[in-house]
Design a protein around this motif. Structure first.
Motif, PDB file in Angstrom:
ATOM      1  N   MET A 279      38.079   2.726  44.752  1.00 22.78           N
ATOM      2  CA  MET A 279      37.477   2.169  43.209  1.00 22.78           C
ATOM      3  C   MET A 279      37.253   1.011  43.665  1.00 22.78           C
ATOM      4  N   LEU A 280      36.326   0.424  42.912  1.00 21.77           N
ATOM      5  CA  LEU A 280      35.553  -0.664  42.805  1.00 21.77           C
ATOM      6  C   LEU A 280      36.216  -2.131  42.773  1.00 21.77           C
ATOM      7  N   SER A 281      36.286  -3.229  42.888  1.00 18.82           N
ATOM      8  CA  SER A 281      37.158  -4.487  42.459  1.00 18.82           C
ATOM      9  C   SER A 281      36.801  -5.142  41.472  1.00 18.82           C
ATOM     10  N   ASN A 282      37.675  -6.018  41.241  1.00 11.53           N
ATOM     11  CA  ASN A 282      36.955  -6.546  39.984  1.00 11.53           C
ATOM     12  C   ASN A 282      35.912  -7.504  39.830  1.00 11.53           C
ATOM     13  N   GLU A 283      36.451  -8.264  41.674  1.00  9.88           N
ATOM     14  CA  GLU A 283      34.547  -9.477  41.654  1.00  9.88           C
ATOM     15  C   GLU A 283      33.574  -8.411  42.034  1.00  9.88           C
ATOM     16  N   LEU A 284      33.537  -7.476  42.769  1.00  9.52           N
ATOM     17  CA  LEU A 284      32.343  -6.611  42.669  1.00  9.52           C
ATOM     18  C   LEU A 284      31.687  -5.959  41.321  1.00  9.52           C
ATOM     19  N   VAL A 285      32.532  -5.756  40.367  1.00  7.45           N
ATOM     20  CA  VAL A 285      31.922  -5.397  39.170  1.00  7.45           C
ATOM     21  C   VAL A 285      31.482  -6.490  38.184  1.00  7.45           C
ATOM     22  N   SER A 286      31.901  -7.505  38.318  1.00  6.90           N
ATOM     23  CA  SER A 286      31.715  -9.304  37.655  1.00  6.90           C
ATOM     24  C   SER A 286      30.214  -8.791  38.463  1.00  6.90           C
ATOM     25  N   THR A 287      30.426  -9.011  39.953  1.00  7.61           N
ATOM     26  CA  THR A 287      28.985  -9.457  39.891  1.00  7.61           C
ATOM     27  C   THR A 287      27.665  -9.002  39.625  1.00  7.61           C
ATOM     28  N   LEU A 288      27.547  -7.392  39.548  1.00  9.41           N
ATOM     29  CA  LEU A 288      27.498  -5.693  39.760  1.00  9.41           C
ATOM     30  C   LEU A 288      26.468  -6.521  37.878  1.00  9.41           C
ATOM     31  N   ALA A 289      27.873  -7.002  36.903  1.00  6.18           N
ATOM     32  CA  ALA A 289      27.715  -7.940  35.469  1.00  6.18           C
ATOM     33  C   ALA A 289      26.390  -8.372  35.898  1.00  6.18           C
ATOM     34  N   GLY A 290      26.903  -9.615  36.231  1.00  8.02           N
ATOM     35  CA  GLY A 290      25.535 -10.966  36.327  1.00  8.02           C
ATOM     36  C   GLY A 290      24.785 -10.624  36.820  1.00  8.02           C
ATOM     37  N   ALA A 291      24.998  -9.603  37.791  1.00  6.14           N
ATOM     38  CA  ALA A 291      23.272  -9.394  38.439  1.00  6.14           C
ATOM     39  C   ALA A 291      22.500  -8.248  37.700  1.00  6.14           C
ATOM     40  N   ARG A 292      23.024  -8.090  36.324  1.00  2.49           N
ATOM     41  CA  ARG A 292      22.141  -6.783  35.397  1.00  2.49           C
ATOM     42  C   ARG A 292      21.644  -8.476  34.494  1.00  2.49           C
ATOM     43  N   LYS A 293      22.300  -9.456  34.495  1.00  2.00           N
ATOM     44  CA  LYS A 293      21.907 -10.695  33.375  1.00  2.00           C
ATOM     45  C   LYS A 293      20.982 -11.017  34.098  1.00  2.00           C
ATOM     46  N   THR A 294      20.999 -11.435  35.509  1.00  2.00           N
ATOM     47  CA  THR A 294      19.865 -12.328  36.482  1.00  2.00           C
ATOM     48  C   THR A 294      18.827 -11.638  36.631  1.00  2.00           C
ATOM     49  N   LEU A 295      18.572 -10.100  37.555  1.00  2.00           N
ATOM     50  CA  LEU A 295      17.938  -9.595  37.822  1.00  2.00           C
ATOM     51  C   LEU A 295      16.818  -9.519  36.786  1.00  2.00           C
ATOM     52  N   PRO A 296      15.414  -9.512  37.518  1.00  2.00           N
ATOM     53  CA  PRO A 296      14.326  -8.896  36.806  1.00  2.00           C
ATOM     54  C   PRO A 296      14.458  -7.371  36.159  1.00  2.00           C
ATOM     55  N   VAL A 297      14.046  -6.670  35.218  1.00  2.00           N
ATOM     56  CA  VAL A 297      14.331  -5.419  35.434  1.00  2.00           C
ATOM     57  C   VAL A 297      14.096  -4.407  35.890  1.00  2.00           C
ATOM     58  N   GLY A 298      12.736  -4.589  36.328  1.00  2.00           N
ATOM     59  CA  GLY A 298      12.434  -3.665  37.099  1.00  2.00           C
ATOM     60  C   GLY A 298      12.498  -3.948  38.355  1.00  2.00           C
ATOM     61  N   THR A 299      13.869  -5.553  38.789  1.00  2.45           N
ATOM     62  CA  THR A 299      14.657  -5.317  40.726  1.00  2.45           C
ATOM     63  C   THR A 299      15.535  -5.053  39.857  1.00  2.45           C
ATOM     64  N   TRP A 300      16.417  -4.638  39.027  1.00  2.00           N
ATOM     65  CA  TRP A 300      17.529  -4.753  39.264  1.00  2.00           C
ATOM     66  C   TRP A 300      17.383  -2.443  38.809  1.00  2.00           C
ATOM     67  N   ALA A 301      16.713  -2.412  38.822  1.00  2.00           N
ATOM     68  CA  ALA A 301      16.291  -0.525  38.490  1.00  2.00           C
ATOM     69  C   ALA A 301      16.139  -0.149  39.799  1.00  2.00           C
ATOM     70  N   SER A 302      15.501  -1.405  40.842  1.00  2.00           N
ATOM     71  CA  SER A 302      14.825  -0.424  42.259  1.00  2.00           C
ATOM     72  C   SER A 302      15.955  -0.793  42.825  1.00  2.00           C
ATOM     73  N   PHE A 303      17.125  -1.340  42.128  1.00  2.00           N
ATOM     74  CA  PHE A 303      17.990  -2.298  43.018  1.00  2.00           C
ATOM     75  C   PHE A 303      18.588  -0.596  42.537  1.00  2.00           C
ATOM     76  N   GLY A 304      19.113  -0.066  41.318  1.00  2.92           N
ATOM     77  CA  GLY A 304      20.056   1.452  41.399  1.00  2.92           C
ATOM     78  C   GLY A 304      19.140   2.294  42.254  1.00  2.92           C
ATOM     79  N   LYS A 305      17.758   2.225  42.368  1.00  5.96           N
ATOM     80  CA  LYS A 305      17.730   3.513  42.259  1.00  5.96           C
ATOM     81  C   LYS A 305      17.890   3.363  43.904  1.00  5.96           C
ATOM     82  N   ALA A 306      17.754   2.561  44.933  1.00  3.72           N
ATOM     83  CA  ALA A 306      18.621   2.409  46.037  1.00  3.72           C
ATOM     84  C   ALA A 306      20.068   2.688  46.060  1.00  3.72           C
ATOM     85  N   VAL A 307      20.696   2.112  45.180  1.00  3.30           N
ATOM     86  CA  VAL A 307      21.881   3.112  45.459  1.00  3.30           C
ATOM     87  C   VAL A 307      22.375   4.295  45.260  1.00  3.30           C
TER      88      VAL A 307
END
Length: 259
Positions: A1-29
Motif C-alpha cells: 500500500m502507498l503512503s499518504n504522503e505519496l498519494v498527496s504528492t501524486l494528487a499535487g502532481a495532477r494539479k501542477t503538471l500539464p495534462v500531456g506531461t501527467w499522461a506521459s508520466f502515467g503511461k510510463a508508470v
C-alpha cells in the motif's frame, strides 16, 4: 500500500503538471511492471520537466521501493476520476450523521445494491468483519447466481494479535469452500519497533465494474454507527486495475490462499 504522503504528492502532481506531461508520466508508470525500483523511478520521472515536482515524485516513489507499480497506477487513475471535468464518474459514500448539504449514499447500501446486481465477480477486502448477516445473505445470493466470490481477510495470527477474531468467522454460515479466501501471511509483512506486523488495513470492494474504497470495515458498527467515508467509482478499467494489482501479489506469493 502507498503512503499518504505519496498519494498527496501524486494528487499535487495532477494539479501542477500539464495534462500531456501527467499522461506521459502515467503511461510510463503503466509500462513499468512488478516491483518499484530505483531504475524504474528514474524512467517514470524522465518526462517531468518541472524540477521541484520531479524531485517530489522521485522522493515519494523512493519511499515506496519494493512496492508494486500497479498500486501507483491505481492511485493515479483514482485521482484522474476525482478531478475529471467530464461527467460524474465517482461519488462520495458515507456512514454517520447526515447533513442538509451532503446527499451521499450510505456505504452499506451501495455495497448491498451492487451485490444485488452482481453478475460476474465480487472481491472484498477488510481488516475485520462482525455481525454482517445481511452481507452474508447478499454474498450467498450472488454465489447462487454463479458470481465468483473472493475475500481477502485479516486473521488474528497474521496480525500478531492486533485482531482478536479472524474476519472469516463472520462468514461461517456461507459455503466458504466454494469461495476464494485469501490472506496476507505474517512472514510477508514488515515488523514495527515493537515487533508487531503491519496490518491488512485496506477496505475495498470490486463488484463487477464498480469499485468501492472507504474507511469502513465489514462490521455492524462501521455500517450503522461509526463515521466512515469513501468513494464509489463505476469504471471497468479501474476495477480491472485493482484486480490486476492483487493478482500480481498472489503471483508473488505476498498474499496466499487461506486453507
Amino acid at each position: 500500500m502507498l503512503s499518504n504522503e505519496l498519494v498527496s504528492t501524486l494528487a499535487g502532481a495532477r494539479k501542477t503538471l500539464p495534462v500531456g506531461t501527467w499522461a506521459s508520466f502515467g503511461k510510463a508508470v503503466e509500462i513499468e511492471a512488478g516491483v518499484i525500483t530505483k531504475a524504474g523511478i528514474v524512467r517514470v520521472v524522465a518526462e517531468v520537466m518541472n524540477p521541484d515536482m520531479k524531485w517530489e515524485l522521485r522522493e515519494g516513489l523512493s519511499r515506496a521501493i519494493g512496492g508494486q507499480w500497479s498500486a501507483v497506477s491505481i492511485v493515479m487513475r483514482t485521482i484522474d476520476h476525482c478531478t475529471s471535468p467530464t461527467g460524474k464518474t465517482m461519488e462520495m459514500v458515507w456512514s454517520g450523521p447526515s447533513s442538509t448539504s451532503q446527499t451521499a449514499r450510505r456505504i452499506d447500501q451501495i455495497i448491498y445494491d451492487l451485490l444485488a446486481q452482481a453478475r460476474r465477480r465480487v472481491f472484498l477486502i477488510t481488516f475485520s468483519a462482525y455481525k454482517v448477516a445481511r452481507l452474508g445473505d447478499s454474498l450467498a445470493a450472488a454465489h447462487l447466481r454463479g458470481v465468483k466470490i473472493t475475500l481477502l481477510l485479516e486473521t488474528a495470527r497474521d496480525s500478531g494479535g492486533q485482531l482478536s477474531n479472524d474476519a472469516l468467522n463472520a462468514f461461517s454460515d456461507l459455503p466458504i469452500k466454494q469461495f476464494e479466501i485469501l490472506h496476507w501471511p505474517r512472514d510477508q509483512r514488515e515488523l514495527n519497533g515493537a515487533g508487531k506486523p503491519g496490518k491488512l488495513h485496506a477496505k475495498c470492494a470490486v463488484i463487477d465494474d464498480a469499485v468501492v474504497i472507504s474507511s469502513a470495515n465489514l462490521t455492524d458498527d462501521a455500517f450503522n454507527r461509526n463515521m466512515e467515508m469513501g468513494v464509489v467509482a463505476h469504471d471497468a478499467a479501474l476495477a480491472a486495475s485493482v484486480l490486476t494489482h492483487f493478482e500480481e501479489l498472489k503471483a508473488a506469493k505476498i498474499i496466499k490462499a487461506l486453507r
